[in-house]
Design a protein around this motif. Sequence first.
Motif, PDB file in Angstrom:
ATOM      1  N   UNK A 265      49.013  86.944  -3.971  1.00  0.00           N
ATOM      2  CA  UNK A 265      48.581  85.574  -3.664  1.00  0.00           C
ATOM      3  C   UNK A 265      48.731  85.289  -2.161  1.00  0.00           C
ATOM      4  N   UNK A 266      49.796  85.828  -1.568  1.00  0.00           N
ATOM      5  CA  UNK A 266      50.000  85.672  -0.120  1.00  0.00           C
ATOM      6  C   UNK A 266      48.885  86.338   0.656  1.00  0.00           C
ATOM      7  N   UNK A 267      48.476  87.521   0.204  1.00  0.00           N
ATOM      8  CA  UNK A 267      47.407  88.263   0.872  1.00  0.00           C
ATOM      9  C   UNK A 267      46.077  87.524   0.750  1.00  0.00           C
ATOM     10  N   UNK A 268      45.831  86.971  -0.453  1.00  0.00           N
ATOM     11  CA  UNK A 268      44.577  86.217  -0.660  1.00  0.00           C
ATOM     12  C   UNK A 268      44.531  85.015   0.297  1.00  0.00           C
ATOM     13  N   UNK A 269      45.702  84.412   0.503  1.00  0.00           N
ATOM     14  CA  UNK A 269      45.759  83.210   1.344  1.00  0.00           C
ATOM     15  C   UNK A 269      45.692  83.544   2.838  1.00  0.00           C
ATOM     16  N   UNK A 270      46.422  84.587   3.243  1.00  0.00           N
ATOM     17  CA  UNK A 270      46.557  84.874   4.683  1.00  0.00           C
ATOM     18  C   UNK A 270      45.691  86.018   5.183  1.00  0.00           C
ATOM     19  N   UNK A 271      45.213  86.855   4.282  1.00  0.00           N
ATOM     20  CA  UNK A 271      44.438  88.023   4.704  1.00  0.00           C
ATOM     21  C   UNK A 271      45.336  89.053   5.371  1.00  0.00           C
ATOM     22  N   UNK A 272      44.800  89.774   6.363  1.00  0.00           N
ATOM     23  CA  UNK A 272      45.547  90.855   7.025  1.00  0.00           C
ATOM     24  C   UNK A 272      46.808  90.346   7.725  1.00  0.00           C
ATOM     25  N   UNK A 273      46.799  89.063   8.045  1.00  0.00           N
ATOM     26  CA  UNK A 273      47.964  88.445   8.710  1.00  0.00           C
ATOM     27  C   UNK A 273      49.237  88.592   7.869  1.00  0.00           C
ATOM     28  N   UNK A 274      49.032  88.723   6.549  1.00  0.00           N
ATOM     29  CA  UNK A 274      50.152  88.869   5.615  1.00  0.00           C
ATOM     30  C   UNK A 274      51.009  90.081   5.967  1.00  0.00           C
ATOM     31  N   UNK A 275      50.364  91.135   6.512  1.00  0.00           N
ATOM     32  CA  UNK A 275      51.090  92.374   6.827  1.00  0.00           C
ATOM     33  C   UNK A 275      51.698  92.354   8.232  1.00  0.00           C
ATOM     34  N   UNK A 276      51.544  91.227   8.934  1.00  0.00           N
ATOM     35  CA  UNK A 276      52.126  91.125  10.273  1.00  0.00           C
ATOM     36  C   UNK A 276      53.085  89.946  10.362  1.00  0.00           C
ATOM     37  N   UNK A 277      54.180  90.013   9.590  1.00  0.00           N
ATOM     38  CA  UNK A 277      55.126  88.882   9.652  1.00  0.00           C
ATOM     39  C   UNK A 277      55.887  88.879  10.979  1.00  0.00           C
ATOM     40  N   UNK A 278      56.366  87.716  11.360  1.00  0.00           N
ATOM     41  CA  UNK A 278      57.146  87.632  12.603  1.00  0.00           C
ATOM     42  C   UNK A 278      58.497  88.319  12.363  1.00  0.00           C
ATOM     43  N   UNK A 279      59.112  88.848  13.439  1.00  0.00           N
ATOM     44  CA  UNK A 279      60.413  89.515  13.268  1.00  0.00           C
ATOM     45  C   UNK A 279      61.451  88.631  12.580  1.00  0.00           C
ATOM     46  N   UNK A 280      61.412  87.326  12.894  1.00  0.00           N
ATOM     47  CA  UNK A 280      62.386  86.411  12.276  1.00  0.00           C
ATOM     48  C   UNK A 280      62.177  86.324  10.761  1.00  0.00           C
ATOM     49  N   UNK A 281      60.890  86.252  10.350  1.00  0.00           N
ATOM     50  CA  UNK A 281      60.572  86.198   8.908  1.00  0.00           C
ATOM     51  C   UNK A 281      60.994  87.491   8.217  1.00  0.00           C
ATOM     52  N   UNK A 282      60.733  88.614   8.904  1.00  0.00           N
ATOM     53  CA  UNK A 282      61.076  89.913   8.326  1.00  0.00           C
ATOM     54  C   UNK A 282      62.577  90.049   8.133  1.00  0.00           C
ATOM     55  N   UNK A 283      63.316  89.586   9.132  1.00  0.00           N
ATOM     56  CA  UNK A 283      64.778  89.663   9.068  1.00  0.00           C
ATOM     57  C   UNK A 283      65.301  88.800   7.923  1.00  0.00           C
ATOM     58  N   UNK A 284      64.732  87.598   7.813  1.00  0.00           N
ATOM     59  CA  UNK A 284      65.167  86.692   6.735  1.00  0.00           C
ATOM     60  C   UNK A 284      64.828  87.277   5.367  1.00  0.00           C
TER      61      UNK A 284
END
Lengths: 105, 135
Positions: A48-67
Amino acid sequence: MTLLLTVFAAVISTVIWYKNAPDDKMKVSALCWMFWGASIMWFVDAVFGYIELGAEFFRPSPADMLNDAYLGLSVIALALVIWVVILLIKDPKGSVRASLFGKKK
Amino acid sequence: MACFVVPAVEAVVTAAAAKIVKNNEKEALPVSEGENTGKSFKIPFSRKLRWLTNLLLGGSALLLFEHIWHGEVVPYFPFLTAASNPQDSVEMLHEMATAGVTMALLTTAIWGVMLLVAHIAEKRVNAAQSSEVNE
């Protein structure tokens, strides 16, 4: 990251379960059910995240990734705690009962 | 927001169904515990239903923690933060109807695959057993 960590935990717990199957004295199957169930559900979340964000879904910010990694590790810790509680309550080896009542197995 | 509620509700339903089925069915030994009695082996359906319950409950429990982590579930009324205003409630219900239902459906579909694999395994065990009896 949470999905990834949970999938790794599911695979590792399944391998451990398989190594001892059909014997499940350590109740590793409980971990398998929890991790696979959560992996399936987070996979749907990811789709669902991919459908909403597209390729951007695979490029989270470092802060989001850490969390997310922190959350994933916390989820694994929680599942391990639930597993230990199940193990102590079901007490398949009778060790808890033996310790409480001072009996030798 | 509250997508985990849908599989959690399904888990409660399947747990109740497993109890009822267990009470109704005759005690059939599972394959792993079975003995070579000449009868065909069949894993009790209540046990198969417990697989689905375990998957749904385990997943929902960990997702509940994730929702607490994100502040979407709180330990006081109305428990779901999105339920406190109508606009968020609509969004929450939409998420439950889409992501939540998909989670429950995918988990059930995977359980369906498990049932198929178990059915094939039962057939193989029975075939091997009948060939042993014939020899």
